[in-house]
Design an enzyme around this catalytic site. Sequence first.
Site, PDB file in Angstrom:
ATOM      1  N   GLY A 207     -59.367   3.386 -22.757  1.00 46.24           N
ATOM      2  CA  GLY A 207     -59.851   3.417 -21.367  1.00 46.24           C
ATOM      3  C   GLY A 207     -59.960   4.844 -20.848  1.00 46.24           C
TER       4      GLY A 207
ATOM      5  N   HIS B 138     -66.031  -7.669 -36.105  1.00 52.79           N
ATOM      6  CA  HIS B 138     -65.369  -6.364 -36.139  1.00 52.79           C
ATOM      7  C   HIS B 138     -64.045  -6.503 -36.891  1.00 52.79           C
ATOM      8  CE1 HIS B 138     -64.352  -2.365 -34.910  1.00 52.79           C
ATOM      9  NE2 HIS B 138     -63.342  -2.732 -34.162  1.00 52.79           N
TER      10      HIS B 138
ATOM     11  N   GLY C 292     -57.608  -1.280 -18.103  1.00 50.76           N
ATOM     12  CA  GLY C 292     -56.805  -0.754 -19.200  1.00 50.76           C
ATOM     13  C   GLY C 292     -57.014   0.754 -19.211  1.00 50.76           C
TER      14      GLY C 292
ATOM     15  N   VAL D 234     -63.781  -4.568 -25.181  1.00 52.41           N
ATOM     16  CA  VAL D 234     -63.328  -3.651 -26.237  1.00 52.41           C
ATOM     17  C   VAL D 234     -62.024  -4.151 -26.878  1.00 52.41           C
ATOM     18  CG1 VAL D 234     -62.766  -1.233 -26.775  1.00 52.41           C
ATOM     19  CG2 VAL D 234     -64.345  -1.738 -24.916  1.00 52.41           C
TER      20      VAL D 234
ATOM     21  N   ARG E 249     -49.708 -12.618 -36.124  1.00 49.50           N
ATOM     22  CA  ARG E 249     -51.099 -12.558 -35.694  1.00 49.50           C
ATOM     23  C   ARG E 249     -51.332 -13.522 -34.518  1.00 49.50           C
ATOM     24  NH1 ARG E 249     -55.426 -10.123 -38.445  1.00 49.50           N
ATOM     25  NH2 ARG E 249     -54.194  -9.226 -40.100  1.00 49.50           N
TER      26      ARG E 249
ATOM     27  N   ASN F  40     -53.080 -11.364 -26.148  1.00 45.98           N
ATOM     28  CA  ASN F  40     -54.330 -10.729 -25.717  1.00 45.98           C
ATOM     29  C   ASN F  40     -55.305 -11.733 -25.112  1.00 45.98           C
ATOM     30  OD1 ASN F  40     -53.410  -8.204 -26.230  1.00 45.98           O
ATOM     31  ND2 ASN F  40     -54.577  -7.872 -28.110  1.00 45.98           N
TER      32      ASN F  40
HETATM   33  N1  APR Z   1     -54.100  -5.728 -16.936  1.00 45.61           N
HETATM   34  C1  APR Z   1     -54.470  -4.417 -16.983  1.00 45.61           C
HETATM   35  N2  APR Z   1     -54.106  -3.586 -17.962  1.00 45.61           N
HETATM   36  C2  APR Z   1     -53.331  -4.077 -18.935  1.00 45.61           C
HETATM   37  C3  APR Z   1     -52.914  -5.426 -18.947  1.00 45.61           C
HETATM   38  C4  APR Z   1     -53.331  -6.266 -17.894  1.00 45.61           C
HETATM   39  N3  APR Z   1     -52.995  -7.540 -17.836  1.00 45.61           N
HETATM   40  N4  APR Z   1     -52.160  -5.607 -20.054  1.00 45.61           N
HETATM   41  C5  APR Z   1     -52.104  -4.444 -20.711  1.00 45.61           C
HETATM   42  N5  APR Z   1     -52.811  -3.509 -20.025  1.00 45.61           N
HETATM   43  C6  APR Z   1     -52.997  -2.090 -20.331  1.00 45.61           C
HETATM   44  C7  APR Z   1     -51.758  -1.410 -20.875  1.00 45.61           C
HETATM   45  O1  APR Z   1     -50.841  -1.106 -19.846  1.00 45.61           O
HETATM   46  C8  APR Z   1     -52.347  -0.169 -21.534  1.00 45.61           C
HETATM   47  O2  APR Z   1     -52.332   0.954 -20.675  1.00 45.61           O
HETATM   48  O3  APR Z   1     -53.956  -1.919 -21.358  1.00 45.61           O
HETATM   49  C9  APR Z   1     -53.791  -0.580 -21.870  1.00 45.61           C
HETATM   50  C10 APR Z   1     -54.094  -0.581 -23.350  1.00 45.61           C
HETATM   51  O4  APR Z   1     -54.051   0.748 -23.757  1.00 45.61           O
HETATM   52  P1  APR Z   1     -53.413   1.224 -25.142  1.00 45.61           P
HETATM   53  O5  APR Z   1     -52.159   0.475 -25.392  1.00 45.61           O
HETATM   54  O6  APR Z   1     -53.398   2.712 -25.126  1.00 45.61           O
HETATM   55  O7  APR Z   1     -54.454   0.704 -26.229  1.00 45.61           O
HETATM   56  P2  APR Z   1     -55.833   1.386 -26.666  1.00 45.61           P
HETATM   57  O8  APR Z   1     -55.603   2.237 -27.852  1.00 45.61           O
HETATM   58  O9  APR Z   1     -56.494   1.972 -25.476  1.00 45.61           O
HETATM   59  O10 APR Z   1     -56.633   0.106 -27.147  1.00 45.61           O
HETATM   60  C11 APR Z   1     -57.076  -0.858 -26.209  1.00 45.61           C
HETATM   61  O11 APR Z   1     -59.002  -1.546 -27.431  1.00 45.61           O
HETATM   62  O12 APR Z   1     -59.771  -0.846 -29.478  1.00 45.61           O
HETATM   63  C12 APR Z   1     -59.067  -1.824 -28.800  1.00 45.61           C
HETATM   64  O13 APR Z   1     -57.478  -2.602 -30.445  1.00 45.61           O
HETATM   65  C13 APR Z   1     -57.627  -1.911 -29.255  1.00 45.61           C
HETATM   66  O14 APR Z   1     -57.162  -3.974 -28.114  1.00 45.61           O
HETATM   67  C14 APR Z   1     -56.989  -2.580 -28.092  1.00 45.61           C
HETATM   68  C15 APR Z   1     -57.779  -1.987 -26.916  1.00 45.61           C
END
Ligand code: APR
Length: 324
Positions: free
Chosen positions: A21, A182, A16, A125, A95, A102
């Site tokens: 990330g 959390h 991610g 995370v 939800r 997820n």
């Molecule tokens: N494989 C790899 N990456 C993925 C996949 C997958 N199957 N599905 C989604 N992603 C990537 C998305 O493309 C995106 O770039 O995960 C990333 C998530 O990043 P953001 O949408 O920017 O979310 P972020 O704010 O980083 O939060 C990530 O952490 O704190 C928690 O609630 C938050 O669940 C969320 C996670």
Amino acid sequence: MTTRTGHARPKVSVIGAGMVGGAVAQYLALRDYADIVLVDIVEGLPQGKALDLAETAPVLGYDSRLSGANDYAATAGSDIVVITSGIARKPGMSRDDLLRTNMGIVRSVTEQVVAQSPDAILIVVSNPLDAMCHVAFAAAGLPRERVIGMAGVLDSARFRAFIAEEADVSVEDVSAMVLGGHGDTMVPISRYSTVAGVPITQILEPGVVKALEDRTANGGAEIVSLLKTGSAYQAPGASVVEMIDAILLDKRRVLPCSVHLEGEYGIDGLFVGVPVKLGQGGVRQIIELSLTDDESSALKKSAGAVQDLVAAMDRLATEATAGS
Ligand code: APR
């Protein structure tokens, strides 16, 4: 001239390459002891973020090697894998929809990660955090010492920031403890939250302490309501890196993390946030604090909220099987 390859640095993969990330990679690169691989399903995103951080290295002076990929071969042999992949809840999404999506993402990511790095320690995370720890734990088949959720470090950092501001002291002199899941049922423990060793319950008025606890429990929502189009990522990213430091530098830090409790605190078979000792190998010890009746029942209530999510995931999995 030899190339900069073959360095014997620990390897950390971050799945991610979104906001959290990216922040993990940035803060970890600055620590300058690990090589970092970013992975995402979006083509170019992990490569672009890795290249940007690699080009920052000469300016800020670190030698961490950074790379990005859309597949898992690049993660092979990781010492730690951080799982931030997932989607945020969108308008109109229930939800259950979010949980189902997820769950699927974290399960498939974990399977692919563990196939490449069977000796890795996983730091989860993705939200809802404690539920996603269950998914990763089941999919990984690793001992509980090696599947750890990041929540308590972030929640206690927020509590520390609010205490320091209220008491008008350095954040360095404030420590804080937050237990539980959390979410809004998390349990800030003010008796064990101190300014230079003195519990805040002896320094601040009860009403002020309660307000700080409430602000902590709603800390994530406060940021979302300000940002409007996203959620917190700096403090979450830095919190993950504090856990990585503790493990890879074998610091044996005592930090609140979500771990699979197996009888501790009277809770069995649930991921809940409690203080643990983090060092080489992951969780080296689960620390059982003595709690008052009120604290203990708040923790049980919070564990109940995690149990409800686990039950919802079981129901969704059964529905999916029946529907297939
Ligand atoms: N494989 C790899 N990456 C993925 C996949 C997958 N199957 N599905 C989604 N992603 C990537 C998305 O493309 C995106 O770039 O995960 C990333 C998530 O990043 P953001 O949408 O920017 O979310 P972020 O704010 O980083 O939060 C990530 O952490 O704190 C928690 O609630 C938050 O669940 C969320 C996670």
